[in-house]
Design a protein around this motif. Structure first.
Motif, PDB file in Angstrom:
ATOM      1  N   UNK A  10      26.044 -34.004   7.099  1.00 28.44           N
ATOM      2  CA  UNK A  10      24.785 -34.445   7.709  1.00 28.44           C
ATOM      3  C   UNK A  10      24.048 -33.290   8.391  1.00 28.44           C
ATOM      4  N   UNK A  11      22.736 -33.446   8.516  1.00 24.68           N
ATOM      5  CA  UNK A  11      21.949 -32.464   9.260  1.00 24.68           C
ATOM      6  C   UNK A  11      22.355 -32.468  10.725  1.00 24.68           C
ATOM      7  N   UNK A  12      22.143 -31.339  11.377  1.00 29.37           N
ATOM      8  CA  UNK A  12      22.370 -31.238  12.810  1.00 29.37           C
ATOM      9  C   UNK A  12      21.052 -31.301  13.565  1.00 29.37           C
ATOM     10  N   UNK A  13      21.125 -31.573  14.851  1.00 33.06           N
ATOM     11  CA  UNK A  13      19.923 -31.667  15.685  1.00 33.06           C
ATOM     12  C   UNK A  13      20.252 -31.145  17.074  1.00 33.06           C
ATOM     13  N   UNK A  14      19.433 -30.244  17.564  1.00 36.92           N
ATOM     14  CA  UNK A  14      19.562 -29.771  18.942  1.00 36.92           C
ATOM     15  C   UNK A  14      18.213 -29.933  19.634  1.00 36.92           C
ATOM     16  N   UNK A  15      18.227 -30.281  20.901  1.00 38.95           N
ATOM     17  CA  UNK A  15      16.980 -30.591  21.610  1.00 38.95           C
ATOM     18  C   UNK A  15      16.905 -29.849  22.944  1.00 38.95           C
ATOM     19  N   UNK A  16      15.690 -29.707  23.397  1.00 43.36           N
ATOM     20  CA  UNK A  16      15.405 -29.121  24.712  1.00 43.36           C
ATOM     21  C   UNK A  16      14.224 -29.881  25.304  1.00 43.36           C
ATOM     22  N   UNK A  17      14.350 -30.262  26.554  1.00 45.54           N
ATOM     23  CA  UNK A  17      13.284 -31.019  27.205  1.00 45.54           C
ATOM     24  C   UNK A  17      12.921 -30.349  28.526  1.00 45.54           C
ATOM     25  N   UNK A  18      11.627 -30.314  28.803  1.00 48.22           N
ATOM     26  CA  UNK A  18      11.173 -29.758  30.076  1.00 48.22           C
ATOM     27  C   UNK A  18       9.926 -30.504  30.531  1.00 48.22           C
ATOM     28  N   UNK A  19       9.742 -30.544  31.820  1.00 47.00           N
ATOM     29  CA  UNK A  19       8.553 -31.182  32.380  1.00 47.00           C
ATOM     30  C   UNK A  19       7.388 -30.197  32.350  1.00 47.00           C
ATOM     31  N   UNK A  20       6.239 -30.697  31.902  1.00 44.82           N
ATOM     32  CA  UNK A  20       5.053 -29.837  31.850  1.00 44.82           C
ATOM     33  C   UNK A  20       3.962 -30.437  32.731  1.00 44.82           C
ATOM     34  N   UNK A  21       3.194 -29.545  33.292  1.00 49.17           N
ATOM     35  CA  UNK A  21       2.067 -29.938  34.140  1.00 49.17           C
ATOM     36  C   UNK A  21       0.767 -29.629  33.399  1.00 49.17           C
ATOM     37  N   UNK A  22      -0.084 -30.637  33.271  1.00 47.47           N
ATOM     38  CA  UNK A  22      -1.355 -30.470  32.557  1.00 47.47           C
ATOM     39  C   UNK A  22      -2.490 -30.700  33.541  1.00 47.47           C
ATOM     40  N   UNK A  23      -3.378 -29.741  33.604  1.00 47.68           N
ATOM     41  CA  UNK A  23      -4.485 -29.819  34.556  1.00 47.68           C
ATOM     42  C   UNK A  23      -5.818 -29.812  33.828  1.00 47.68           C
ATOM     43  N   UNK A  24      -6.830 -30.296  34.527  1.00 50.25           N
ATOM     44  CA  UNK A  24      -8.190 -30.218  34.004  1.00 50.25           C
ATOM     45  C   UNK A  24      -8.682 -28.784  34.134  1.00 50.25           C
ATOM     46  N   UNK A  25      -9.371 -28.326  33.106  1.00 52.52           N
ATOM     47  CA  UNK A  25      -9.957 -26.990  33.196  1.00 52.52           C
ATOM     48  C   UNK A  25     -11.103 -27.014  34.187  1.00 52.52           C
ATOM     49  N   UNK A  26     -11.127 -26.062  35.074  1.00 57.01           N
ATOM     50  CA  UNK A  26     -12.174 -25.996  36.097  1.00 57.01           C
ATOM     51  C   UNK A  26     -13.263 -25.045  35.638  1.00 57.01           C
ATOM     52  N   UNK A  27     -14.502 -25.527  35.682  1.00 55.55           N
ATOM     53  CA  UNK A  27     -15.647 -24.689  35.313  1.00 55.55           C
ATOM     54  C   UNK A  27     -16.430 -24.354  36.577  1.00 55.55           C
ATOM     55  N   UNK A  28     -16.881 -23.139  36.661  1.00 58.05           N
ATOM     56  CA  UNK A  28     -17.664 -22.685  37.809  1.00 58.05           C
ATOM     57  C   UNK A  28     -19.071 -22.359  37.324  1.00 58.05           C
ATOM     58  N   UNK A  29     -20.058 -23.048  37.883  1.00 58.19           N
ATOM     59  CA  UNK A  29     -21.461 -22.791  37.526  1.00 58.19           C
ATOM     60  C   UNK A  29     -22.109 -21.902  38.572  1.00 58.19           C
ATOM     61  N   UNK A  30     -22.703 -20.840  38.117  1.00 58.38           N
ATOM     62  CA  UNK A  30     -23.398 -19.944  39.066  1.00 58.38           C
ATOM     63  C   UNK A  30     -24.903 -20.074  38.799  1.00 58.38           C
ATOM     64  N   UNK A  31     -25.628 -20.509  39.801  1.00 57.17           N
ATOM     65  CA  UNK A  31     -27.098 -20.648  39.687  1.00 57.17           C
ATOM     66  C   UNK A  31     -27.767 -19.420  40.246  1.00 57.17           C
ATOM     67  N   UNK A  32     -28.682 -18.887  39.494  1.00 53.35           N
ATOM     68  CA  UNK A  32     -29.397 -17.713  40.003  1.00 53.35           C
ATOM     69  C   UNK A  32     -30.534 -18.170  40.903  1.00 53.35           C
ATOM     70  N   UNK A  33     -30.636 -17.549  42.031  1.00 52.41           N
ATOM     71  CA  UNK A  33     -31.682 -17.940  42.999  1.00 52.41           C
ATOM     72  C   UNK A  33     -33.031 -17.349  42.645  1.00 52.41           C
TER      73      UNK A  33
END
Length: 252
Positions: free
Chosen positions: A227-250
């Motif tokens: 039979x085939x073999x199977x090995x696994x690895x599990x880890x917790x991941x943190x997913x964040x929203x990408x932050x956009x910075x808008x710069x307005x010229x005065x």
């Protein structure tokens, strides 16, 4: 031990000249009456005793017993050790390494709508285990060989597209690698942040297992397959929203 002709010679040499009426004379007459099974198919077998280390045979004496055994197909021994049995022992003893997975971006810096790339931190190569028997002149061996063939990654949430990807593994100069670059055609992309928690990201490697009937892992593969073999690895991941910075010229 003997053909009929050889057995006749042995009996006459061991029992010839025995006193009249003695058990030895009776035994010789018994074999003479049987004509030593001349013309019959089969062989004479003789019980022999050996010392406790099985290294030296004790002398053959007239007290040893002989029997005539016609030819026959021996019944298979259910306890007989075979290379196939050794391959199963080697299979059960094989330890497959967990996938040496490294995420890009890192597991604590994944971003929504950004494809997750997978790399291996370290070498990943085939694994083999040999089971052998060397006892009283009997030498047997079998080697199981596990070769990594595919990597599957699971996002750990329904809020991903796709929720899983499978990559074929390719042999390189430093072992096996997975092509999960930008052009791979399949990269897990998270659609929602994990908020204050995490997602259980899992990586699994499928191993194709074959076996040889020797201690050589490069020997020809044997049947039946394993039979085939199977090995696994599990880890917790943190997913964040990408932050956009808008710069307005005065302006004035």
């Amino acid at each position: 031990m003997y053909t009929p002709e050889e057995y006749e010679k042995f009996i006459k040499g061991a029992y010839g000249g025995a006193p009249a009426g003695s058990p030895a004379e009776d035994y010789e007459k018994k074999r003479e009456k049987e004509k030593y099974h001349k013309g019959d198919k089969g062989l004479w077998w003789q019980v022999q005793f050996r010392d406790d280390t099985y290294s030296e045979a004790c002398p053959v004496t007239t007290d040893n017993w002989e029997i005539w055994v016609p030819p026959a197909d021996p019944q298979p021994d259910p306890n007989k050790v075979t290379p196939e049995i050794l391959s199963e022992l080697a299979f059960n003893s094989t330890k497959l390494p967990a996938p040496p997975v490294e995420l890009q971006p890192r597991a604590d810096r994944l971003l929504v709508n950004l494809g997750t790339r997978v790399a291996f931190k370290g070498d990943l190569d085939r694994v083999w285990t040999t089971a052998s028997l060397d006892y009283k002149g009997v030498q047997l061996a079998a080697t199981t060989v596990a070769t990594p063939v595919a990597l599957r990654v699971d996002a750990g949430t329904a809020d991903a597209d796709p929720q899983s990807c499978t990559y074929d593994l390719v042999k390189g100069k430093d072992g096996y690698t997975a092509d999960s670059g930008r052009d791979a055609g399949c990269n897990v992309t998270y659609l929602r942040s994990s908020g204050s928690g995490t997602y259980p990201f899992k990586a699994s490697i499928t191993w194709k297992v074959t076996w040889t009937d020797s201690a050589d892992p490069d020997g020809p593969p044997q049947q039946p397959g394993l039979p085939d073999g199977l090995s696994t690895f599990e880890q917790d991941v943190t997913v964040k929203e990408a932050q956009a910075v808008n710069r307005a010229s005065g302006g004035e």
